[in-house]
Motif scaffolding. Structure first.
Motif, short mmCIF file in Angstrom:
data_model
loop_
_atom_site.label_atom_id
_atom_site.label_comp_id
_atom_site.label_asym_id
_atom_site.label_seq_id
_atom_site.Cartn_x
_atom_site.Cartn_y
_atom_site.Cartn_z
N PHE A 167 0.81 -1.21 0.00
CA PHE A 167 0.00 0.00 0.00
C PHE A 167 0.85 1.27 0.00
O PHE A 167 0.42 2.31 0.50
CB PHE A 167 -0.94 0.04 1.21
N ILE A 169 3.40 1.83 1.74
CA ILE A 169 4.11 2.02 3.00
C ILE A 169 5.56 1.56 2.78
O ILE A 169 5.78 0.42 2.33
CB ILE A 169 3.44 1.22 4.14
N LEU B 90 -3.38 5.79 0.98
CA LEU B 90 -3.11 7.20 1.28
C LEU B 90 -2.17 7.32 2.47
O LEU B 90 -1.22 8.11 2.44
CB LEU B 90 -4.43 7.93 1.58
N GLY B 92 -0.02 5.13 3.42
CA GLY B 92 1.29 4.69 2.94
C GLY B 92 1.99 5.77 2.15
O GLY B 92 3.19 6.03 2.35
N ALA B 93 1.24 6.43 1.26
CA ALA B 93 1.85 7.47 0.41
C ALA B 93 2.38 8.62 1.26
O ALA B 93 3.48 9.13 1.01
CB ALA B 93 0.81 7.98 -0.59
N LYS B 94 1.60 9.01 2.27
CA LYS B 94 2.03 10.15 3.09
C LYS B 94 3.18 9.76 4.02
O LYS B 94 4.07 10.56 4.29
CB LYS B 94 0.85 10.71 3.89
#
Lengths: 190, 107
Positions: A167, A169, B90, B92-94
């Motif tokens: 995801f 991460i 989201l 994970g992206a941040k």
């Protein structure tokens, strides 16, 4: 006030605290959403997480097992993500009310990044109640994006680590443990 | 022998009249419909059968309601699953963004 009412109020307040803390998103975000190019709005309470877990279990893959392990510890997932075509659509006044709710002894900054060149600011808050992890909030401001993610529940760094590599991460991320006695211990402010 | 007007009317009224064409066919068709209805009433007059039909109807209705509920639950579950993945992506992206900044600043 009659003592019986006082007791009832205390019990109600205590049960609210026990069930986690809902961060109120200001109404201005709804107005921003109308202007945004892309909007993600996720509101999943405990019941909905249970329902999602059943469907994720049906996927029968390793990621699903890890995700379900995480979901089992959560009371709720709340996300608001706005993506704009042009920069400057939101201001500090839109974010300040959210940040104000993340003050207090239960909350600590575990990561605080403010890149003035790229105008990107990411703060990860951890909540601890009676020394136990009680959730994470990620608040990210970018020139054309505004993101709020609240994972409400007794998740800790290990739970996040278990999902690393999936995801988006990062694979080798080791989310720092929240330490109520030593907030901002890992904060980075350039 | 002449008949008086009353006798004349009586004779006409009692006289044999030919039925219209297709009369026999129509009578036979009506008899057949009547027999079908009587047969159905005959079946429904059996109490056990009435119970069985009633139970079958209830079971059918319950199955329909359950099917509909299952479909709604399935749609809600699928949506919830998608929302979980959106939230994790989201997050994970941040986290990745924060991590890349931290790395850059610490290098």
């Amino acid at each position: 006030m009659k003592p019986i009412y006082s007791v009832a109020l205390v019990v109600m307040a205590a049960s609210l605290v026990a069930h986690g803390q809902k961060i109120e998103i200001p109404a201005s975000w709804d107005k921003l959403a109308a202007k945004a190019d892309e909007v993600d709005n996720v509101t999943l309470d405990k019941n909905m997480l249970g329902l999602a877990a059943k469907f994720i279990k049906d996927d029968n893959d390793h990621d699903g097992v890890e995700v379900n392990h995480l979901l089992g510890k959560l009371n709720g997932i709340y996300v608001r993500h706005l993506e704009f075509k042009n920069p400057g659509e939101f201001t500090e006044a839109d974010v300040a009310p959210v940040r104000a709710q993340l003050q207090g002894p239960e909350w600590s900054h575990v990561v605080d990044v403010n890149d003035k060149n790229s105008k990107e600011k990411v703060v990860i808050y951890a909540r601890t109640v009676n020394g136990k992890a009680a959730g994470f909030v990620i608040l990210a401001e970018e020139p054309t994006e505004l993101t709020f993610v609240h994972l409400d529940g007794s998740i800790d760094a290990q739970d996040i680590d278990a999902l690393s590599g999936n995801f988006g991460i990062p694979k080798d991320i080791h989310a720092p443990k929240a330490n109520p006695e030593k907030p901002n211990s890992t904060g980075v402010k350039p | 022998m002449t008949m008086d007007p009353f006798e004349e009317q009586l004779k006409q009224a009692l006289g044999r009249e030919q039925p219209r064409a297709g009369f026999a066919g129509r009578v036979r068709a009506r008899i057949a419909v009547g027999e079908d209805r009587t047969r159905l009433r005959g079946w429904l007059s059996i109490p056990q059968l009435r119970w069985v039909l009633g139970i079958l109807l209830c079971v059918g209705m319950l199955a329909a309601v359950s099917y509909r509920h299952g479909k709604v639950e399935h749609a809600r579950g699928e949506e919830a699953r998608q929302q979980v993945y959106v939230a994790l992506r989201l997050a994970g992206a941040k986290m990745q963004l924060a991590e890349s900044k931290v790395r850059r600043f610490s290098d």
